[in-house]
Design a protein around this motif. Sequence first.
Motif, PDB file in Angstrom:
ATOM      1  N   PHE A 168    -111.104  35.196  28.577  1.00 16.56           N
ATOM      2  CA  PHE A 168    -112.184  35.328  29.529  1.00 16.56           C
ATOM      3  C   PHE A 168    -112.883  36.106  29.875  1.00 16.56           C
ATOM      4  CE2 PHE A 168    -112.757  37.115  34.453  1.00 16.56           C
ATOM      5  CZ  PHE A 168    -113.001  35.720  34.905  1.00 16.56           C
ATOM      6  N   LEU A 169    -112.947  37.086  29.632  1.00 16.53           N
ATOM      7  CA  LEU A 169    -114.458  37.434  29.085  1.00 16.53           C
ATOM      8  C   LEU A 169    -115.891  36.914  28.616  1.00 16.53           C
ATOM      9  CD1 LEU A 169    -113.351  41.378  28.935  1.00 16.53           C
ATOM     10  CD2 LEU A 169    -114.477  40.074  31.144  1.00 16.53           C
ATOM     11  N   TYR A 203     -98.081  42.774  26.041  1.00 17.09           N
ATOM     12  CA  TYR A 203     -99.560  43.590  25.858  1.00 17.09           C
ATOM     13  C   TYR A 203    -100.920  42.880  25.453  1.00 17.09           C
ATOM     14  CZ  TYR A 203    -102.900  46.776  25.371  1.00 17.09           C
ATOM     15  OH  TYR A 203    -104.104  47.955  25.319  1.00 17.09           O
ATOM     16  N   VAL A 261    -114.619  39.422  22.177  1.00 20.90           N
ATOM     17  CA  VAL A 261    -115.566  38.808  23.603  1.00 20.90           C
ATOM     18  C   VAL A 261    -117.403  37.796  23.073  1.00 20.90           C
ATOM     19  CG1 VAL A 261    -116.540  39.294  25.638  1.00 20.90           C
ATOM     20  CG2 VAL A 261    -114.420  40.954  24.873  1.00 20.90           C
ATOM     21  N   LEU A 293    -101.481  39.835  27.188  1.00 24.38           N
ATOM     22  CA  LEU A 293    -102.701  39.334  27.890  1.00 24.38           C
ATOM     23  C   LEU A 293    -103.961  40.346  27.269  1.00 24.38           C
ATOM     24  CD1 LEU A 293    -101.023  42.634  30.525  1.00 24.38           C
ATOM     25  CD2 LEU A 293    -101.464  40.073  30.967  1.00 24.38           C
ATOM     26  N   GLU A 294    -104.553  41.469  26.049  1.00 28.59           N
ATOM     27  CA  GLU A 294    -105.599  42.080  25.734  1.00 28.59           C
ATOM     28  C   GLU A 294    -105.903  40.035  25.112  1.00 28.59           C
ATOM     29  OE1 GLU A 294    -105.829  43.051  21.623  1.00 28.59           O
ATOM     30  OE2 GLU A 294    -105.845  44.941  22.522  1.00 28.59           O
ATOM     31  N   THR A 295    -105.359  39.304  24.244  1.00 29.32           N
ATOM     32  CA  THR A 295    -106.116  37.832  24.163  1.00 29.32           C
ATOM     33  C   THR A 295    -106.752  37.212  24.998  1.00 29.32           C
ATOM     34  OG1 THR A 295    -104.331  37.797  22.202  1.00 29.32           O
ATOM     35  CG2 THR A 295    -105.141  35.792  22.890  1.00 29.32           C
ATOM     36  N   LEU A 296    -105.546  37.429  27.135  1.00 29.56           N
ATOM     37  CA  LEU A 296    -106.200  36.746  28.146  1.00 29.56           C
ATOM     38  C   LEU A 296    -107.043  37.747  27.937  1.00 29.56           C
ATOM     39  CD1 LEU A 296    -105.402  34.394  29.928  1.00 29.56           C
ATOM     40  CD2 LEU A 296    -104.411  36.447  31.264  1.00 29.56           C
ATOM     41  N   ALA A 297    -107.693  38.279  28.252  1.00 27.61           N
ATOM     42  CA  ALA A 297    -109.058  39.263  28.421  1.00 27.61           C
ATOM     43  C   ALA A 297    -109.900  38.469  27.805  1.00 27.61           C
ATOM     44  CB  ALA A 297    -108.548  40.516  28.476  1.00 27.61           C
TER      45      ALA A 297
END
Length: 268
Positions: free
Chosen positions: A84-85, A74, A145, A77-81
Amino acid sequence: MTPLEKQLLAAPRRHRYILTVAAIVLLLAIWSFTAFDLKDIDPSGLTIAWTIFQGIIRPDTGLLLGFSEQNVGYLLLETLAIAFLGTLVGAVLAVPLAFLAASNIVPKPVAWLTRLALIVIRTVPALVYGLMLIRVTGPGPFAGVLTIGLTSIGMLAKLYVDAIEELDTRVLESMTSIGCSTLENIRYGIVPQLSAVFLSIIIYRFDMNMREASILGLVAAGGIGAPLIFAMRSYKWEQVGAILIGMVILILLIEIVSSKLRMKLIRG
């Protein structure tokens, strides 16, 4: 004697130049080593290093393979988001700045001032941006972000400028000669030349931002960095090993995918 051997013998001798450079490098290396103070090394350092190594090679599998919000999957995935953003924000904002910094598009004073602003943006490290932004937005992924987006602008705009200044202006001149408007020149003359290059640059920056997003957790800007530093401070090396393994696997996958995408874009 072959022509290649004659060419090698005719090459200028640069022994004095090479020796001078080697001496300067050696002196700089010796001077740099004076900054080390071996007296501060803890005698039990090797034992601690072995303990860290054992924890890393025997990771906490529950933390690594679990599915809760506190597990590695999890958090990755947060780091990836965040990466990406942040990359998306930086890629969009860098486009107008890049055109304002291109000397073949705008007057040179405007291009010079814009490049100076981009240099200032690139100078500030991501952690400093993160520390400032969490005071504005509060701790959490949103600050991450914004930090990634802000740090991406400088590099992306610089690489965009290089691509813009290499535009084939003959295409634009021919389109103008047949009566095309400015919008048509941009749509059919500039965008086709720049789209693949810009996408390749964005993918490359996203690869870098994934690592940046992993570190930003150290300043409470979301992602996997905060659990990593907490585990290290608590000497929970099994958790450190689980987090590092997850990060390595994710970054390797991103590297493989991004490399293939960039190659396809470059080859058309």
